[in-house]
Design a protein around this motif. Sequence first.
Motif, PDB file in Angstrom:
ATOM      1  N   GLU A   9       0.828  -1.206   0.000  1.00 40.56           N
ATOM      2  CA  GLU A   9       0.000   0.000   0.000  1.00 40.56           C
ATOM      3  C   GLU A   9       0.863   1.257   0.000  1.00 40.56           C
ATOM      4  O   GLU A   9       0.540   2.252  -0.650  1.00 40.56           O
ATOM      5  CB  GLU A   9      -0.923   0.004   1.224  1.00 40.56           C
ATOM      6  CG  GLU A   9      -2.067  -0.985   1.147  1.00 40.56           C
ATOM      7  CD  GLU A   9      -3.031  -0.661   0.032  1.00 40.56           C
ATOM      8  OE1 GLU A   9      -3.147   0.521  -0.349  1.00 40.56           O
ATOM      9  OE2 GLU A   9      -3.667  -1.596  -0.479  1.00 40.56           O
ATOM     10  N   TYR A  10       1.973   1.197   0.707  1.00 38.79           N
ATOM     11  CA  TYR A  10       2.891   2.342   0.738  1.00 38.79           C
ATOM     12  C   TYR A  10       3.440   2.605  -0.664  1.00 38.79           C
ATOM     13  O   TYR A  10       3.492   3.750  -1.127  1.00 38.79           O
ATOM     14  CB  TYR A  10       4.035   2.068   1.713  1.00 38.79           C
ATOM     15  CG  TYR A  10       5.054   3.188   1.769  1.00 38.79           C
ATOM     16  CD1 TYR A  10       4.818   4.332   2.534  1.00 38.79           C
ATOM     17  CD2 TYR A  10       6.248   3.098   1.045  1.00 38.79           C
ATOM     18  CE1 TYR A  10       5.745   5.362   2.576  1.00 38.79           C
ATOM     19  CE2 TYR A  10       7.174   4.126   1.085  1.00 38.79           C
ATOM     20  CZ  TYR A  10       6.923   5.250   1.848  1.00 38.79           C
ATOM     21  OH  TYR A  10       7.847   6.264   1.880  1.00 38.79           O
ATOM     22  N   ILE A  11       3.840   1.511  -1.336  1.00 39.52           N
ATOM     23  CA  ILE A  11       4.343   1.632  -2.710  1.00 39.52           C
ATOM     24  C   ILE A  11       3.266   2.202  -3.621  1.00 39.52           C
ATOM     25  O   ILE A  11       3.514   3.070  -4.457  1.00 39.52           O
ATOM     26  CB  ILE A  11       4.821   0.260  -3.225  1.00 39.52           C
ATOM     27  CG1 ILE A  11       6.049  -0.202  -2.431  1.00 39.52           C
ATOM     28  CG2 ILE A  11       5.148   0.319  -4.717  1.00 39.52           C
ATOM     29  CD1 ILE A  11       6.486  -1.619  -2.761  1.00 39.52           C
ATOM     30  N   GLU A  12       2.032   1.686  -3.435  1.00 32.64           N
ATOM     31  CA  GLU A  12       0.902   2.141  -4.263  1.00 32.64           C
ATOM     32  C   GLU A  12       0.670   3.639  -4.099  1.00 32.64           C
ATOM     33  O   GLU A  12       0.480   4.373  -5.068  1.00 32.64           O
ATOM     34  CB  GLU A  12      -0.353   1.363  -3.865  1.00 32.64           C
ATOM     35  CG  GLU A  12      -1.622   1.789  -4.589  1.00 32.64           C
ATOM     36  CD  GLU A  12      -1.764   1.122  -5.939  1.00 32.64           C
ATOM     37  OE1 GLU A  12      -2.639   1.559  -6.708  1.00 32.64           O
ATOM     38  OE2 GLU A  12      -1.014   0.182  -6.224  1.00 32.64           O
ATOM     39  N   HIS A  13       0.684   4.123  -2.864  1.00 31.66           N
ATOM     40  CA  HIS A  13       0.409   5.531  -2.592  1.00 31.66           C
ATOM     41  C   HIS A  13       1.542   6.437  -3.077  1.00 31.66           C
ATOM     42  O   HIS A  13       1.296   7.544  -3.552  1.00 31.66           O
ATOM     43  CB  HIS A  13       0.192   5.749  -1.092  1.00 31.66           C
ATOM     44  CG  HIS A  13      -1.175   5.388  -0.627  1.00 31.66           C
ATOM     45  ND1 HIS A  13      -1.621   4.078  -0.570  1.00 31.66           N
ATOM     46  CD2 HIS A  13      -2.208   6.156  -0.200  1.00 31.66           C
ATOM     47  CE1 HIS A  13      -2.875   4.065  -0.120  1.00 31.66           C
ATOM     48  NE2 HIS A  13      -3.249   5.304   0.106  1.00 31.66           N
ATOM     49  N   LYS A  14       2.776   5.966  -2.941  1.00 33.66           N
ATOM     50  CA  LYS A  14       3.923   6.805  -3.248  1.00 33.66           C
ATOM     51  C   LYS A  14       4.312   6.801  -4.724  1.00 33.66           C
ATOM     52  O   LYS A  14       4.821   7.789  -5.236  1.00 33.66           O
ATOM     53  CB  LYS A  14       5.136   6.359  -2.422  1.00 33.66           C
ATOM     54  CG  LYS A  14       4.980   6.591  -0.921  1.00 33.66           C
ATOM     55  CD  LYS A  14       4.898   8.072  -0.592  1.00 33.66           C
ATOM     56  CE  LYS A  14       4.787   8.300   0.908  1.00 33.66           C
ATOM     57  NZ  LYS A  14       4.680   9.753   1.237  1.00 33.66           N
ATOM     58  N   ASP A  53     -10.673   6.635 -13.988  1.00 30.91           N
ATOM     59  CA  ASP A  53      -9.636   6.724 -12.976  1.00 30.91           C
ATOM     60  C   ASP A  53      -9.812   5.645 -11.924  1.00 30.91           C
ATOM     61  O   ASP A  53     -10.355   5.884 -10.849  1.00 30.91           O
ATOM     62  CB  ASP A  53      -9.667   8.120 -12.325  1.00 30.91           C
ATOM     63  CG  ASP A  53      -8.488   8.321 -11.399  1.00 30.91           C
ATOM     64  OD1 ASP A  53      -8.592   9.187 -10.520  1.00 30.91           O
ATOM     65  OD2 ASP A  53      -7.486   7.600 -11.540  1.00 30.91           O
ATOM     66  N   HIS A  54      -9.353   4.431 -12.243  1.00 30.38           N
ATOM     67  CA  HIS A  54      -9.381   3.313 -11.289  1.00 30.38           C
ATOM     68  C   HIS A  54     -10.768   3.088 -10.701  1.00 30.38           C
ATOM     69  O   HIS A  54     -10.936   2.922  -9.492  1.00 30.38           O
ATOM     70  CB  HIS A  54      -8.404   3.566 -10.138  1.00 30.38           C
ATOM     71  CG  HIS A  54      -6.992   3.663 -10.579  1.00 30.38           C
ATOM     72  ND1 HIS A  54      -6.211   2.567 -10.846  1.00 30.38           N
ATOM     73  CD2 HIS A  54      -6.199   4.724 -10.834  1.00 30.38           C
ATOM     74  CE1 HIS A  54      -5.011   2.957 -11.209  1.00 30.38           C
ATOM     75  NE2 HIS A  54      -4.978   4.260 -11.227  1.00 30.38           N
ATOM     76  N   GLN A  55     -11.791   3.059 -11.564  1.00 36.33           N
ATOM     77  CA  GLN A  55     -13.139   2.943 -11.036  1.00 36.33           C
ATOM     78  C   GLN A  55     -13.419   1.582 -10.408  1.00 36.33           C
ATOM     79  O   GLN A  55     -14.377   1.416  -9.683  1.00 36.33           O
ATOM     80  CB  GLN A  55     -14.154   3.216 -12.151  1.00 36.33           C
ATOM     81  CG  GLN A  55     -14.034   2.284 -13.349  1.00 36.33           C
ATOM     82  CD  GLN A  55     -15.079   2.588 -14.389  1.00 36.33           C
ATOM     83  OE1 GLN A  55     -16.262   2.604 -14.101  1.00 36.33           O
ATOM     84  NE2 GLN A  55     -14.659   2.853 -15.615  1.00 36.33           N
ATOM     85  N   HIS A  56     -12.530   0.600 -10.668  1.00 34.56           N
ATOM     86  CA  HIS A  56     -12.733  -0.725 -10.076  1.00 34.56           C
ATOM     87  C   HIS A  56     -11.754  -1.003  -8.949  1.00 34.56           C
ATOM     88  O   HIS A  56     -11.773  -2.068  -8.368  1.00 34.56           O
ATOM     89  CB  HIS A  56     -12.588  -1.810 -11.151  1.00 34.56           C
ATOM     90  CG  HIS A  56     -13.770  -1.892 -12.049  1.00 34.56           C
ATOM     91  ND1 HIS A  56     -14.873  -2.670 -11.780  1.00 34.56           N
ATOM     92  CD2 HIS A  56     -14.034  -1.249 -13.210  1.00 34.56           C
ATOM     93  CE1 HIS A  56     -15.756  -2.529 -12.753  1.00 34.56           C
ATOM     94  NE2 HIS A  56     -15.264  -1.679 -13.616  1.00 34.56           N
ATOM     95  N   CYS A  57     -10.847  -0.079  -8.707  1.00 36.97           N
ATOM     96  CA  CYS A  57      -9.846  -0.329  -7.671  1.00 36.97           C
ATOM     97  C   CYS A  57      -9.739   0.887  -6.777  1.00 36.97           C
ATOM     98  O   CYS A  57      -9.388   1.962  -7.227  1.00 36.97           O
ATOM     99  CB  CYS A  57      -8.487  -0.641  -8.292  1.00 36.97           C
ATOM    100  SG  CYS A  57      -7.224  -0.991  -7.084  1.00 36.97           S
ATOM    101  N   HIS A  58     -10.052   0.747  -5.529  1.00 39.41           N
ATOM    102  CA  HIS A  58     -10.059   1.868  -4.594  1.00 39.41           C
ATOM    103  C   HIS A  58      -8.900   1.776  -3.617  1.00 39.41           C
ATOM    104  O   HIS A  58      -8.964   2.261  -2.498  1.00 39.41           O
ATOM    105  CB  HIS A  58     -11.380   1.892  -3.821  1.00 39.41           C
ATOM    106  CG  HIS A  58     -12.576   1.898  -4.727  1.00 39.41           C
ATOM    107  ND1 HIS A  58     -12.962   3.009  -5.421  1.00 39.41           N
ATOM    108  CD2 HIS A  58     -13.429   0.904  -5.098  1.00 39.41           C
ATOM    109  CE1 HIS A  58     -14.045   2.724  -6.153  1.00 39.41           C
ATOM    110  NE2 HIS A  58     -14.333   1.451  -5.983  1.00 39.41           N
ATOM    111  N   CYS A  59      -7.810   1.158  -4.096  1.00 40.21           N
ATOM    112  CA  CYS A  59      -6.678   0.945  -3.197  1.00 40.21           C
ATOM    113  C   CYS A  59      -6.024   2.247  -2.775  1.00 40.21           C
ATOM    114  O   CYS A  59      -5.408   2.323  -1.723  1.00 40.21           O
ATOM    115  CB  CYS A  59      -5.629   0.063  -3.879  1.00 40.21           C
ATOM    116  SG  CYS A  59      -6.288  -1.530  -4.392  1.00 40.21           S
ATOM    117  N   GLY A  60      -6.124   3.255  -3.631  1.00 44.10           N
ATOM    118  CA  GLY A  60      -5.453   4.504  -3.307  1.00 44.10           C
ATOM    119  C   GLY A  60      -6.273   5.417  -2.427  1.00 44.10           C
ATOM    120  O   GLY A  60      -5.839   6.515  -2.086  1.00 44.10           O
TER     121      GLY A  60
END
Length: 286
Positions: free
Chosen positions: A28-33, A147-154
């Motif tokens: 998650e850190y990698i994803e956000h950064k 914009d990532h409508q299927h993935c809310h990881c961010g």
Amino acid sequence: MLLDAIEDTLIDSVKLLPFLFFTYLVMEYIEHKTGSKLEQIMRKSGKWGSVLGSVLGVIPQCGFSTAASNLYAGRIITLGTLFAVFLSTSDEMLPILISEQANPAVIVKILAVKVIIGMCAGLIIDFVVRKRKGSATEELRIEHMCDHQHCHCGEGKIFRSALSHTLQVFLFIVLISFLLNLVIGFVGEDNLAALVLTRPLLGPFLAALVGLIPNCASSVILTQLYLEGILGAGAMIAGLLAGSGVGLLVLFKVNDDVKENLKITLLLYAIGVLSGILIESSGLVF
């Protein structure tokens, strides 16, 4: 036998929780950064898209195959780049292998094989497409991007996202491990392994079908079967190559050309099966 299966499942699964959570916290850190930066790199990759896509796709973040589908629907990236990302993406394989404390050398080999196959397939596909279309270029279709409508990881906090991923995958692991323990208890581990391992063609075909399921459960199943010794290396790779997380699901939603989507799915399956058969036939082990 039922009580033994429940006991073994709970003991084995609970042991994974801290490792699983820590792995997702890092992811998650990698994803956000880096998520948006990696997407920008892929947009500007041009003819080297397949090379970059295969390398970036292997980085553990949940939304990259989704982003690739959206970028391809808008014709920001090439078809070869899309395949490179899909083939190299490992979905839940990496966190499960890490949480199971698999040999780091084994993990590196599996990831390297997926990157190489994704890169080669992507370059070949782009070469064939260029030969067919000549100098003609496709028009950008930005309106099809989302914009990532299927993935809310961010969205939200890293801790909460990591916890959510951990619990979801943990439940899959518990369910799949319980079913495996039951089957192994009734059939016998040696008999079950022999059923698949003695048929080098059957494993890759079935595993690739499982891999096409647009859900993290597919990569969980394939990785667990491999760790249990029921699937061989070739069959596991076949399934993981065919699997792209929810990437295919998003592609069918955002790309209007249904026939093209079906062709992409069939080719993805074919590459997975062929690669799996070659690995099984070569006797390669991880």
